[in-house]
Structures are given as C-alpha cells and as structure tokens.
Design an enzyme around this catalytic site. Structure first.
Site, short mmCIF file in Angstrom:
data_model
loop_
_atom_site.label_atom_id
_atom_site.label_comp_id
_atom_site.label_asym_id
_atom_site.label_seq_id
_atom_site.Cartn_x
_atom_site.Cartn_y
_atom_site.Cartn_z
N LYS A 1 46.12 39.07 -103.48
CA LYS A 1 46.12 39.31 -102.04
C LYS A 1 46.91 38.21 -101.32
O LYS A 1 47.71 38.48 -100.43
CB LYS A 1 44.67 39.38 -101.52
N GLN B 1 35.62 38.21 -100.29
CA GLN B 1 35.60 38.98 -101.54
C GLN B 1 34.16 39.22 -102.00
O GLN B 1 33.34 38.30 -101.98
CB GLN B 1 36.40 38.21 -102.61
N ASP C 1 38.84 44.57 -94.09
CA ASP C 1 38.29 45.37 -95.20
C ASP C 1 37.71 46.68 -94.69
O ASP C 1 37.45 47.59 -95.50
CB ASP C 1 37.15 44.58 -95.88
N1 GUN Z 1 35.80 43.55 -104.23
C1 GUN Z 1 36.36 44.61 -104.85
N2 GUN Z 1 37.17 45.28 -103.99
C2 GUN Z 1 37.12 44.61 -102.82
C3 GUN Z 1 37.75 44.79 -101.57
O1 GUN Z 1 38.53 45.73 -101.33
N3 GUN Z 1 37.46 43.86 -100.62
C4 GUN Z 1 36.59 42.83 -100.82
N4 GUN Z 1 36.34 42.00 -99.82
N5 GUN Z 1 35.99 42.64 -101.97
C5 GUN Z 1 36.26 43.52 -102.97
#
Ligand code: GUN
Length: 292
Positions: free
Chosen positions: A53, A97, A120
């Site tokens: 990311k 996350q 998100d």
């Molecule tokens: N863990 C797995 N996929 C995601 C996501 O799209 N966003 C976040 N914040 N955590 C995740």
C-alpha cells in the site's frame, strides 16, 4: 475458453486515472493527498499488504506515512494516534490494517476514524451511505470487484448474482453494490442449503468464502462471470506451496470470464484504496472551502 480478467491491467489503468487526478490537484494549487497507514504488531501477511500500500502511494503521487506499532500497543494508545491523525489536515486518509491484536477492540478503533478519512469504507457511516445508495467512501475490495465485473458486463442490470460470504468487509458491501447495479442478489454463507444448485442459476458469482477452490466446475453455469476474492496458500504437486482462490480455476473453462488468483481482485483493492484517498482529499478540500 473463459476470458481471464486481467486485474493487474485494469488496476494499472485506474492508477493512471488516479495519478492524473493528483497531478491536476497539484496544478490547481491544492494540497497533495496524504494517506496514513497503521499496522499494529508483526503479522507477516499484514506486513506484506501494508508495504504494498505504501509503495503504491508513491506511484501515483500520494504522500504516505506509516505507523508501525508494537503488538502490545494498548487500545488507548492506538485511539490517541487516530485522534491525532483525524486532526491533522495533511492526512486525508487513515487506514488501520486488520486483524488487530486481541487486547484491542477492532470495532471501537474503526469507529474512531473520521468517516471523511475512512478510505477503507469500514466506518458505519460509510457502510450506511452505501446501504442508502449514496456514494460515500466504499470498501476497496468490493469496489474492485464491481470494476472488474463491469469490464466484462458494462451493464449488469437484471442479472442474477450470487455472493458467497457475508463478511462486513467483502460479502455484505459487494451484495449492496450489486443490488445498486440492478442485479438480483443472493447472499450465501456457511449455513446456506443447496449452494451448488444456487450457484448453477447465477449469471455472476462473487466467491469470498476463504475456502480454497470451493466453487467447482459443475457449480458454474456456462457463460457465467466469476469474481474470485479468495487467496489461500495450499501445498502444490511439486512440494512447493501455490496460491489459489475460492474457485477451482482449472474447472471453469465454460464460464464467460473469470478472475485469476493472483492477479485478479487483489491488485484492484490497492488501486481502489488510492482512488478513495484522492476522493477523500478532494471532499475535504471542498468542505474546507465551504466552511471558510
Ligand atoms: N486486512 C485485510 N484486508 C484489509 C483491508 O482492505 N483494509 C484493512 N484496513 N485491513 C485489511
């Protein structure tokens, strides 16, 4: 032969559009969009995702800041960081996350993120906006799934869609997005009866169960469009692990189109996150202009 939907290519096209938007913002004298990414603990998969990311931000010109906190971080410490980022005008998007360590209440943390910065799309305000058909910040994986679907079927109105999985992160939001696109949607889960029979009636299947290769070839109607959200590591024939999705990819040649794993939905999730960050930054700039 089923068409293989190239998620990498479609994600890269979306990144190009996002980069153009960032360039236009800078040219117009606006602040560069900024994304804060929080990782608590050292879960190996989460570390990989967070690294990707951060790297992707650079590619499109988004400023990123990374907060790696120890696994024993308390809930109050995490909430204090989020409060600081909420108040920081150079941060337009905040991503924490998940999964989070056990001592932290995930729901409390997600609720603490300013909905305007919730790139998100996990905050109940954004989930509610999606539910009522207006465009807030939409969860990244579900948005990516819809983009890939529309690359094959630009107008899915009236089609029968089956969603396998009912998580807050994927199953539920993707079902609402499909409904907003005019599909007739069935949401299935571990208690669903006669799933193969329901699958055989579907024009579109979104598989998000997390069960490797669960959707078999004889579950799939000829001409169906298949979107695979799963990614699991299973032992391969050569003794080396291989990555597979929730759909038995080798058995679905009679489908109209299918997303591969890897290289399908995965790359779209990050591209949608970047697009959300730019959307959030623009909305915050608009808000600041109207309140000043
Ligand atoms: N863990 C797995 N996929 C995601 C996501 O799209 N966003 C976040 N914040 N955590 C995740």
């Amino acid at each position: 032969m089923a068409e293989i939907i190239d998620g990498k290519k479609i994600a890269s096209q979306l990144d190009d559009r996002t980069k153009t938007q960032v360039d236009e913002m800078i040219a117009a004298g606006m602040e560069r969009p900024g994304l804060a990414v929080i990782l608590v603990g050292a879960d190996p998969a989460s570390q990989v995702y967070v690294g990707r990311k951060i790297k992707a931000c650079e590619k499109v010109g988004i400023n990123s800041s990374e907060y790696r906190l120890p696994a024993e971080t308390s809930q109050d410490e995490l909430l204090a960081l989020i409060a600081r980022l909420n108040a920081d005008p150079s941060v337009h998007g905040i991503l924490c996350q998940v999964p989070l360590p056990r001592q932290i209440d995930t729901q409390k943390v997600l609720l603490a993120i300013d909905p305007a910065k919730d790139v998100d799309g996990f905050h109940p305000v954004n989930a509610g906006l999606l539910f009522t058909g207006s465009r807030g910040l939409v969860a990244c994986t579900p948005s990516g799934v819809i983009e890939l679907l529309k690359s094959v079927v630009p107008d899915p109105t009236g089609l029968d869609a089956l969603v396998i999985g009912r998580s807050n992160i994927v199953g539920k939001p993707v079902a609402i997005l499909l409904l907003n696109e005019g599909c007739t949607v069935t949401v299935s889960h571990s208690k669903t009866r006669d799933l193969p029979e329901k699958a055989r009636r579907a024009d579109i299947i979104v598989a998000a169960s997390g069960i490797p290769e669960m959707v078999k070839g004889d579950w799939v109607k000829p001409g169906a469009v298949l979107l695979d959200v799963g990614i699991s590591r299973v032992p391969g024939a050569s003794g080396k692990d291989r990555l597979v999705g929730d759909i038995a990819f080798d058995e679905v040649q009679h489908a109209r189109a299918v997303t591969p794993v890897p290289g399908g939905v995965g790359p779209m999730t990050i591209a949608c996150l970047l697009a959300n960050t730019v959307q959030a930054a623009k909305a915050q700039a608009d808000d600041a202009a109207t309140t000043n």
